[in-house]
Design an enzyme around this catalytic site. Structure first.
Site, PDB file in Angstrom:
ATOM      1  N   TYR A  28     -11.614  -6.734  -0.061  1.00  0.00           N
ATOM      2  CA  TYR A  28     -10.242  -6.760  -1.611  1.00  0.00           C
ATOM      3  C   TYR A  28      -8.877  -7.457  -1.324  1.00  0.00           C
ATOM      4  O   TYR A  28      -8.302  -6.387  -0.183  1.00  0.00           O
ATOM      5  CB  TYR A  28     -11.010  -6.160  -2.644  1.00  0.00           C
ATOM      6  N   ASP A  67      -3.110  -6.268   5.267  1.00  0.00           N
ATOM      7  CA  ASP A  67      -3.468  -5.837   4.386  1.00  0.00           C
ATOM      8  C   ASP A  67      -3.534  -4.483   4.234  1.00  0.00           C
ATOM      9  O   ASP A  67      -4.248  -3.746   4.200  1.00  0.00           O
ATOM     10  CB  ASP A  67      -4.354  -6.075   2.872  1.00  0.00           C
ATOM     11  N   LYS A 117       0.163   0.731  -3.354  1.00  0.00           N
ATOM     12  CA  LYS A 117      -0.886   1.994  -4.043  1.00  0.00           C
ATOM     13  C   LYS A 117       0.821   2.966  -3.169  1.00  0.00           C
ATOM     14  O   LYS A 117       1.338   3.296  -4.752  1.00  0.00           O
ATOM     15  CB  LYS A 117      -2.081   1.941  -3.872  1.00  0.00           C
TER      16      LYS A 117
END
Ligand SMILES: Cc1ncc(COP(=O)(O)O)c(C=O)c1O
Ligand SMILES: NCC(=O)CCC(=O)O
Length: 444
Positions: A146, A241, A274
């Site tokens: 994701y 990522d 995050k």
């Protein structure tokens, strides 16, 4: 504590009337575990408190950012101080450079960095940049990974799409979807085949540095390195990522865990989110200067944002990264190892066949005989008895422990998970394991 004046159920009813599904991000909706989502009103250390005044030990940690625990006093003080000086200027601020420098010092492949507001923006912009740099169109991603919700990245994606068993999203033009080639994770053979067929048209491979949105699935040793070599042999870039892993699994993210080993790799671009925002909306893309300098205003690849590098949000990120010292990472690792062991022991005690998946201090569990040896890709993860998770989840919630409301998500610990919080989790495990043992698949 003030007496509760409302219930989660009443709040959810009201939210559903005003907001699609009652949520602003689908993963919050409890759809795969059933029941009523808890409406949270405050969080401190390892705990969150809902609108009914009930406190839970939290293993979601805001989906990753809260490595220090919630509302760390020094982070809150720094944010309050920044807020008092103004919320948003739409102009450069000193603290943005501070955050960029901090990341560049820790993650060597990042020579230049640009701040954005969400992980979705970071990966979306990294892809545009990779296309602009290479002059190619195709993108390779791995099934079960994701990377946020931009059009080209929703095919066979993890997180909420795995939770709701969605193969992709409506609203993505077929022409756009056709530019994304999906390959099984940890499968170099399949990746080689894709490069053999489309190599000259592939702009980039995007990969979670360690997959953690289909539950946790670590890269096989040397996989990241081999994929960089393969991509480079075909003139393609690699976007690693680290939105989820960055500054959570180590001071230098997943890259830091593999650097200095035989598996060391050098991605061209890296995305963060995050933890870099410490719980506020900050994300980033960074990488080789030669590539990053293709971004406007230096180069022809356009990328922008009214709120990019927002001073209050960046202050939360900088303060969080500065406070996260070696002791914090040692504590995250310690709690993660203990919980892996104890959850596994509780499941075993009730005869629940399971696998434990781990990548640094990120971990998750797979249920069923088919997965006791673990899973190395999305098909492997899907082979589990996922229906055992809902009763496990609800038994934990009833006992005051908040887990991710999906078997396809990682568990997140914080450095604030002290003995009292851990004990509460351990006390909840036997009943939850019994519930998982007694579970039966839903009949359609
Ligand atoms: C690996 C990864 N990339 C990208 C994203 C998207 O980030 P955001 O939700 O901030 O858009 C996430 C999580 O949401 C993620 O885990
Ligand atoms: N691991 C999944 C996420 O972090 C996503 C959170 C969200 O979309 O709300």
């Amino acid at each position: 504590m003030t007496a509760a004046t409302t219930t989660n159920a009443a709040l959810f009813d009201r939210a559903q009337a005003a907001i699609p599904g009652g949520v602003n991000s689908p993963v919050r909706a409890f759809r795969s575990v059933g029941g009523t989502p808890r409406f949270l009103v405050s969080a401190r250390g390892p705990y969150v408190t809902d609108a009914e005044g009930r406190e839970y030990v939290d293993l979601v940690a805001g989906w990753g950012p809260a490595i220090l625990g919630h509302a760390h006093p020094e982070v809150i003080a720094a944010v309050q101080d920044a807020a008092a000086r103004g919320l948003s200027f739409g102009a450069s601020t000193p603290v943005e450079t501070e955050l960029a420098e901090l990341i560049e010092q820790r993650v060597a492949p990042v020579e230049k960095l640009r701040l954005v507001s969400t992980g979705t923006e970071a990966t979306m912009s990294a892809i545009r940049l990779a296309r602009g740099f290479t002059g190619r169109d195709l993108l390779v991603k791995f099934a079960g990974h994701y990377h946020g919700h931009s059009d080209g990245l929703l095919a066979e994606a993890g997180s909420g799409l795995a939770t709701f068993a969605l193969p992709g999203s409506a609203g993505v033009p077929a022409e756009v979807a056709a530019l994304t080639l999906v390959v099984p994770y940890n499968d170099l053979h399949a990746l080689r085949a894709v490069f053999a067929e489309h190599g000259e048209r592939i702009a980039a491979v995007i990969t979670e540095a360690a997959a953690a949105n289909m539950g946790v699935v670590p890269p096989l040793p040397g996989f990241n390195r081999a994929l960089v070599e393969l991509a480079h042999a075909h003139g393609a870039l690699v976007i690693s990522d680290e939105v989820l892993t960055g500054f959570r699994v180590s001071k230098a993210g997943w890259w830091g865990l593999e650097s200095g080993t035989d598996a060391e790799y050098t991605p061209d671009l890296v995305t963060f989110g995050k933890v870099v925002g410490g719980g506020m909306p900050v994300a980033a893309l960074g990488g080789r200067a030669e590539i990053m300098e293709r971004l406007a205003p230096l180069g022809p690849v356009y990328q922008a944002g009214t709120l990019s590098g927002n001073p209050v949000a960046v202050t939360a990120g900088v303060t969080t990264l500065r406070l996260a010292d070696d002791a914090v990472y040692a504590k995250l690792d310690e709690v993660a190892v203990l919980l892996q062991r104890e959850v596994s022991a509780a499941l075993a005690a009730e005869g629940v066949a399971h696998g434990v998946q781990r990548a640094g201090n990120l971990f998750s569990f797979l249920f069923g005989d088919a997965v006791v040896g673990g899973a190395r890709d999305y098909a492997g993860v899907l082979a589990q008895e996922s229906w055992r998770y809902a009763p496990f989840f609800h038994a934990m919630l009833d006992a005051g422990v908040s887990l991710p409301p999906s078997v396809f998500e990682a568990w997140f610990v914080t450095a604030a998970h002290d003995d009292a919080a851990v004990t509460r989790i351990l006390d909840a495990l036997p009943a939850a394991a019994r519930a998982a043992a007694a579970a039966t698949p839903a009949v359609a």
